[in-house]
Design a protein around this motif. Structure first.
Motif, short mmCIF file in Angstrom:
data_model
loop_
_atom_site.label_atom_id
_atom_site.label_comp_id
_atom_site.label_asym_id
_atom_site.label_seq_id
_atom_site.Cartn_x
_atom_site.Cartn_y
_atom_site.Cartn_z
N VAL A 85 -35.55 16.65 -6.85
CA VAL A 85 -34.90 15.36 -7.05
C VAL A 85 -35.90 14.42 -7.70
O VAL A 85 -37.03 14.28 -7.23
CB VAL A 85 -34.42 14.77 -5.69
CG1 VAL A 85 -33.84 13.40 -5.87
CG2 VAL A 85 -33.42 15.71 -5.03
N GLU A 124 -33.62 9.37 -8.90
CA GLU A 124 -32.49 9.77 -8.05
C GLU A 124 -32.75 9.43 -6.59
O GLU A 124 -31.85 8.98 -5.88
CB GLU A 124 -32.21 11.27 -8.20
CG GLU A 124 -31.65 11.68 -9.54
CD GLU A 124 -31.59 13.18 -9.71
OE1 GLU A 124 -30.53 13.66 -10.15
OE2 GLU A 124 -32.60 13.86 -9.42
N ALA A 125 -33.98 9.64 -6.15
CA ALA A 125 -34.35 9.33 -4.77
C ALA A 125 -34.24 7.82 -4.53
O ALA A 125 -33.75 7.39 -3.48
CB ALA A 125 -35.76 9.82 -4.47
N ARG A 154 -32.27 5.76 -6.13
CA ARG A 154 -30.85 5.42 -6.16
C ARG A 154 -30.21 5.75 -4.82
O ARG A 154 -29.43 4.96 -4.28
CB ARG A 154 -30.17 6.19 -7.30
CG ARG A 154 -28.71 5.91 -7.50
CD ARG A 154 -28.54 4.65 -8.26
NE ARG A 154 -27.14 4.48 -8.67
CZ ARG A 154 -26.74 3.47 -9.38
NH1 ARG A 154 -27.59 2.57 -9.79
NH2 ARG A 154 -25.48 3.34 -9.69
N ARG A 155 -30.53 6.91 -4.28
CA ARG A 155 -29.98 7.32 -2.98
C ARG A 155 -30.46 6.37 -1.89
O ARG A 155 -29.69 5.97 -1.03
CB ARG A 155 -30.37 8.76 -2.67
CG ARG A 155 -29.73 9.28 -1.40
CD ARG A 155 -29.95 10.77 -1.25
NE ARG A 155 -29.31 11.28 -0.08
CZ ARG A 155 -28.04 11.62 0.04
NH1 ARG A 155 -27.25 11.52 -1.01
NH2 ARG A 155 -27.54 12.08 1.16
N ARG A 156 -31.73 5.99 -1.93
CA ARG A 156 -32.26 5.05 -0.94
C ARG A 156 -31.53 3.72 -1.03
O ARG A 156 -31.18 3.12 0.00
CB ARG A 156 -33.76 4.85 -1.16
CG ARG A 156 -34.42 4.01 -0.07
CD ARG A 156 -35.83 3.56 -0.39
NE ARG A 156 -35.79 2.60 -1.48
CZ ARG A 156 -36.34 2.77 -2.68
NH1 ARG A 156 -37.00 3.87 -2.96
NH2 ARG A 156 -36.25 1.84 -3.62
N MET A 216 -28.45 3.29 -2.09
CA MET A 216 -27.11 3.50 -1.54
C MET A 216 -27.12 3.43 -0.02
O MET A 216 -26.26 2.80 0.59
CB MET A 216 -26.53 4.85 -2.00
CG MET A 216 -26.05 4.87 -3.42
SD MET A 216 -25.16 6.39 -3.83
CE MET A 216 -26.51 7.52 -4.13
N VAL A 217 -28.11 4.06 0.58
CA VAL A 217 -28.24 4.05 2.04
C VAL A 217 -28.48 2.63 2.54
O VAL A 217 -27.85 2.18 3.50
CB VAL A 217 -29.37 5.00 2.51
CG1 VAL A 217 -29.68 4.80 3.99
CG2 VAL A 217 -29.00 6.44 2.23
N GLU A 240 -20.38 4.37 -5.22
CA GLU A 240 -21.07 5.62 -5.51
C GLU A 240 -21.40 6.37 -4.22
O GLU A 240 -21.27 7.60 -4.15
CB GLU A 240 -22.34 5.33 -6.30
CG GLU A 240 -23.02 6.55 -6.84
CD GLU A 240 -24.23 6.22 -7.70
OE1 GLU A 240 -25.08 7.12 -7.85
OE2 GLU A 240 -24.32 5.09 -8.22
N ALA A 241 -21.82 5.63 -3.19
CA ALA A 241 -22.13 6.25 -1.90
C ALA A 241 -20.91 6.95 -1.33
O ALA A 241 -21.01 8.04 -0.76
CB ALA A 241 -22.66 5.20 -0.92
N VAL A 284 -20.10 10.23 -3.58
CA VAL A 284 -20.97 11.40 -3.39
C VAL A 284 -20.94 11.92 -1.94
O VAL A 284 -21.59 12.89 -1.62
CB VAL A 284 -22.42 11.12 -3.82
CG1 VAL A 284 -22.49 10.77 -5.29
CG2 VAL A 284 -23.09 10.08 -2.95
N LEU A 334 -21.90 10.25 0.80
CA LEU A 334 -22.87 9.62 1.68
C LEU A 334 -22.17 8.73 2.69
O LEU A 334 -22.57 8.63 3.85
CB LEU A 334 -23.86 8.79 0.85
CG LEU A 334 -25.04 8.18 1.58
CD1 LEU A 334 -25.95 9.27 2.13
CD2 LEU A 334 -25.83 7.29 0.64
#
Length: 89
Positions: free
Chosen positions: A4, A8-9, A11-13, A15-16, A49-50, A53, A55
């Motif tokens: 990853v 991307e990491a 972006r995911r963080r 989202m969280v 987005e979350a 995907v 999440l």
């Protein structure tokens, strides 16, 4: 398994972070935007987005009464009436 990227990491963080603030802490998109330095449109985009995907998942609990189970419970406990309601989670 693919690695990853840091983007991307990140972006995911993000989202969280916004998902927790919005769904768990009950903050508005505007509050989250102010606290994170993002625009409220970015917060909304990240929330969408979350969900897209997986999440974030949303469950609607309708709380339907189960008549057969309700009658059986009432009979078992010697009650005139009981309500058994279907719930999730």
């Amino acid at each position: 398994m693919g690695r990853v990227s840091s983007r991307e990491a990140d972006r995911r963080r993000d989202m969280v972070t916004v998902a927790k603030a919005f769904y768990q802490q009950g903050k508005s998109k505007l509050e989250i935007a102010d606290e994170t330095g993002m625009s409220r449109f970015m917060v909304a985009r990240l929330l969408g987005e979350a969900q897209a995907v997986g999440l974030v998942t949303i469950t609607i609990n309708v709380g339907e009464v189960l008549p057969d189970n309700s009658q059986a419970l009432a009979a078992h406990l010697g009650l005139a009436r009981a309500s058994v309601v279907e719930v999730y989670g």
